[in-house]
Design an enzyme around this catalytic site. Structure first.
Site, PDB file in Angstrom:
ATOM      1  N   ASP A 138     -12.103 -10.318  -1.250  1.00 51.46           N
ATOM      2  CA  ASP A 138     -13.543 -10.542  -0.592  1.00 51.46           C
ATOM      3  C   ASP A 138     -14.443  -9.498  -1.167  1.00 51.46           C
ATOM      4  O   ASP A 138     -14.275  -8.476  -1.810  1.00 51.46           O
ATOM      5  CB  ASP A 138     -13.526 -10.246   0.920  1.00 51.46           C
ATOM      6  CG  ASP A 138     -12.785  -8.978   1.481  1.00 51.46           C
ATOM      7  OD1 ASP A 138     -12.716  -8.100   0.850  1.00 51.46           O
ATOM      8  OD2 ASP A 138     -12.430  -9.081   2.695  1.00 51.46           O
ATOM      9  N   GLU A 184       0.846  -1.257  -0.054  1.00 48.18           N
ATOM     10  CA  GLU A 184       0.061   0.056   0.031  1.00 48.18           C
ATOM     11  C   GLU A 184       0.855   1.255  -0.112  1.00 48.18           C
ATOM     12  O   GLU A 184       0.606   2.249   0.985  1.00 48.18           O
ATOM     13  CB  GLU A 184      -1.159  -0.211   1.123  1.00 48.18           C
ATOM     14  CG  GLU A 184      -1.921  -1.287   1.327  1.00 48.18           C
ATOM     15  CD  GLU A 184      -2.775  -1.465   2.377  1.00 48.18           C
ATOM     16  OE1 GLU A 184      -2.897  -0.610   3.429  1.00 48.18           O
ATOM     17  OE2 GLU A 184      -3.452  -2.653   2.507  1.00 48.18           O
ATOM     18  N   ASN A 188       1.997  -4.982  -3.226  1.00 51.52           N
ATOM     19  CA  ASN A 188       0.858  -5.571  -3.037  1.00 51.52           C
ATOM     20  C   ASN A 188       0.056  -4.126  -2.588  1.00 51.52           C
ATOM     21  O   ASN A 188       0.514  -3.263  -1.771  1.00 51.52           O
ATOM     22  CB  ASN A 188       0.744  -6.234  -2.010  1.00 51.52           C
ATOM     23  CG  ASN A 188      -0.498  -6.942  -1.493  1.00 51.52           C
ATOM     24  OD1 ASN A 188      -1.220  -7.617  -2.346  1.00 51.52           O
ATOM     25  ND2 ASN A 188      -1.051  -6.934  -0.396  1.00 51.52           N
ATOM     26  N   HIS A 208     -10.137  -6.131  -2.619  1.00 50.16           N
ATOM     27  CA  HIS A 208     -11.479  -5.901  -1.545  1.00 50.16           C
ATOM     28  C   HIS A 208     -12.454  -5.060  -2.105  1.00 50.16           C
ATOM     29  O   HIS A 208     -12.340  -4.070  -2.505  1.00 50.16           O
ATOM     30  CB  HIS A 208     -10.849  -4.940  -0.289  1.00 50.16           C
ATOM     31  CG  HIS A 208      -9.958  -5.808   0.564  1.00 50.16           C
ATOM     32  ND1 HIS A 208     -10.210  -7.017   1.481  1.00 50.16           N
ATOM     33  CD2 HIS A 208      -8.650  -5.714   0.776  1.00 50.16           C
ATOM     34  CE1 HIS A 208      -9.115  -7.539   2.050  1.00 50.16           C
ATOM     35  NE2 HIS A 208      -7.979  -6.464   1.552  1.00 50.16           N
ATOM     36  N   GLU A 265      -6.223 -10.822  -1.565  1.00 49.99           N
ATOM     37  CA  GLU A 265      -7.077 -10.537  -0.506  1.00 49.99           C
ATOM     38  C   GLU A 265      -8.537 -10.620  -0.763  1.00 49.99           C
ATOM     39  O   GLU A 265      -9.138  -9.654  -0.089  1.00 49.99           O
ATOM     40  CB  GLU A 265      -6.521  -9.320   0.309  1.00 49.99           C
ATOM     41  CG  GLU A 265      -5.029  -9.459   0.823  1.00 49.99           C
ATOM     42  CD  GLU A 265      -4.600  -7.846   1.432  1.00 49.99           C
ATOM     43  OE1 GLU A 265      -5.627  -7.230   2.146  1.00 49.99           O
ATOM     44  OE2 GLU A 265      -3.256  -7.684   1.697  1.00 49.99           O
TER      45      GLU A 265
END
Ligand code: 9MR
Length: 328
Positions: A253, A145, A186, A222, A251
């Protein structure tokens, strides 16, 4: 007896509801993973059983972060990380290490260091952690990030004190500590084509030209059904692949407004489906990892009030429509 066991905090075994006949991990030649918490792995046999059956990669959700392993300078706590790596080895699963350099969950003592000392301490941190698990970690999220939404660099303590060059340095240090691990950058909101994913693309291109050992781009994924599926997802994966690096969904979701109903779950399934299919369609997309697998344990409701139910399995570990969309 059951009530006593439950009161004593011992999870009572319940057979998980039937899933598809072939567990997800065997349906593709990609790594299929989930974030995992060492505490639930130890205390919930049903959680452990579903994880073991369905996935062949694990990513420690918090156990390898600096704030966990060295909250106090010089006092290391490797217990959670060691437990997850041990589990992975026993069950022949790969590990994605998460994460070496992140502005969040960063101990205050690190943030307070002067520049020259920060540089030394950062190098030690990376070397110590990567060497500890050398040969046992397939891929590392080295930097996490580091960009803002508009594609400018996030103004972290690392950037303020060490300059943008810290990024190349940390990849080199990690590579020296374990030359066989694939090293990733990432980030979130880089699924589609946008200023932030453009910035990641340009940085990876530059680092590759400079011979910096970066091997992959981690796309967190996400998603929320409120915002629409990211535009240009497949084209974005393809352009990273063309740079000669791997891509991974790290990651995933898909949160929905709670409570879930059939229509919301169907929309969620279509998002998971497109994430999955897009990864399958690009040879260099080597991994599909979700951020937890059960709605019983998910970061989403704590951070986004009114949204949740973001995982492939419900609280009772029953596979949801999204699961059957990617594993019909
Ligand atoms: O899921 C993680 C949650 O348990 C932690 O409290 C949180 C701390 O910031 O980090 C969450 O995981 C994040 C991951 O490490 C990086 N990408 C975003 C994830 C969700 O916030």
């Amino acid at each position: 007896m059951l009530a006593v066991a439950a009161l004593a905090g011992i999870a009572v075994w319940q057979a998980p509801a039937a899933s598809a006949s072939v567990p997800l991990q065997y349906t593709t030649n990609r790594y299929v993973g989930s974030a995992v918490a060492a505490s639930y792995l130890a205390s919930e046999p049903d959680y452990r059983a579903v994880l073991t059956r369905e996935f062949d990669n694990v990513t420690p959700e918090n156990e390898m972060k600096w704030g966990t392993i060295e909250a106090v300078r010089g006092q290391y706590d490797w217990s959670g990380a060691d437990a997850i790596v041990r589990y992975a080895q026993q069950h022949h699963k790969t590990v994605r290490g998460h994460t070496l350099v992140w502005h969040s969950q960063l101990p205050d003592w690190v943030a307070a260091l002067p520049a020259d000392e920060l540089r030394r301490v950062l190098r030690d941190h990376i070397t110590t952690e990567v060497k500890r698990y050398k040969g046992k970690i397939r891929a590392w999220d080295v930097v996490n990030e580091i960009f803002n939404e508009d594609g400018t660099r996030r103004d972290t303590v690392f950037r303020q004190k060490l300059g943008d060059g810290f990024v190349a340095d940390v990849f080199r240090w990690a590579h020296a500590a374990d030359p066989h691990a694939t090293l990733y950058i990432n980030d979130y909101n880089i699924e589609g084509l946008n200023p932030k994913s453009d910035a990641v693309y340009e940085l990876v291109k530059t680092l590759r030209k400079q011979g910096v050992p970066i091997g992959g781009v981690g796309i967190q994924a996400h998603l929320s059904t409120q915002y629409g599926f990211p535009d240009g997802y497949r084209a974005n994966l393809a352009r990273f692949a063309k740079l000669g690096v791997d891509a991974a969904i790290t990651e995933a979701d898909v949160r929905i407004p709670t409570p879930p109903d059939a229509a919301k779950l169907a929309t969620q399934a279509s998002y998971f489906g497109e994430l999955w299919d897009g990864c399958q369609s690009v040879r260099r997309c080597v991994e599909f990892t979700t951020w937890g697998f059960t709605d019983r344990h998910s970061w989403v409701p704590d951070v986004f009030p009114g949204e949740g139910a973001a995982c492939l399995f419900d609280e009772n570990l029953r596979p949801k429509p999204a699961y059957f969309r990617i594993n019909p």
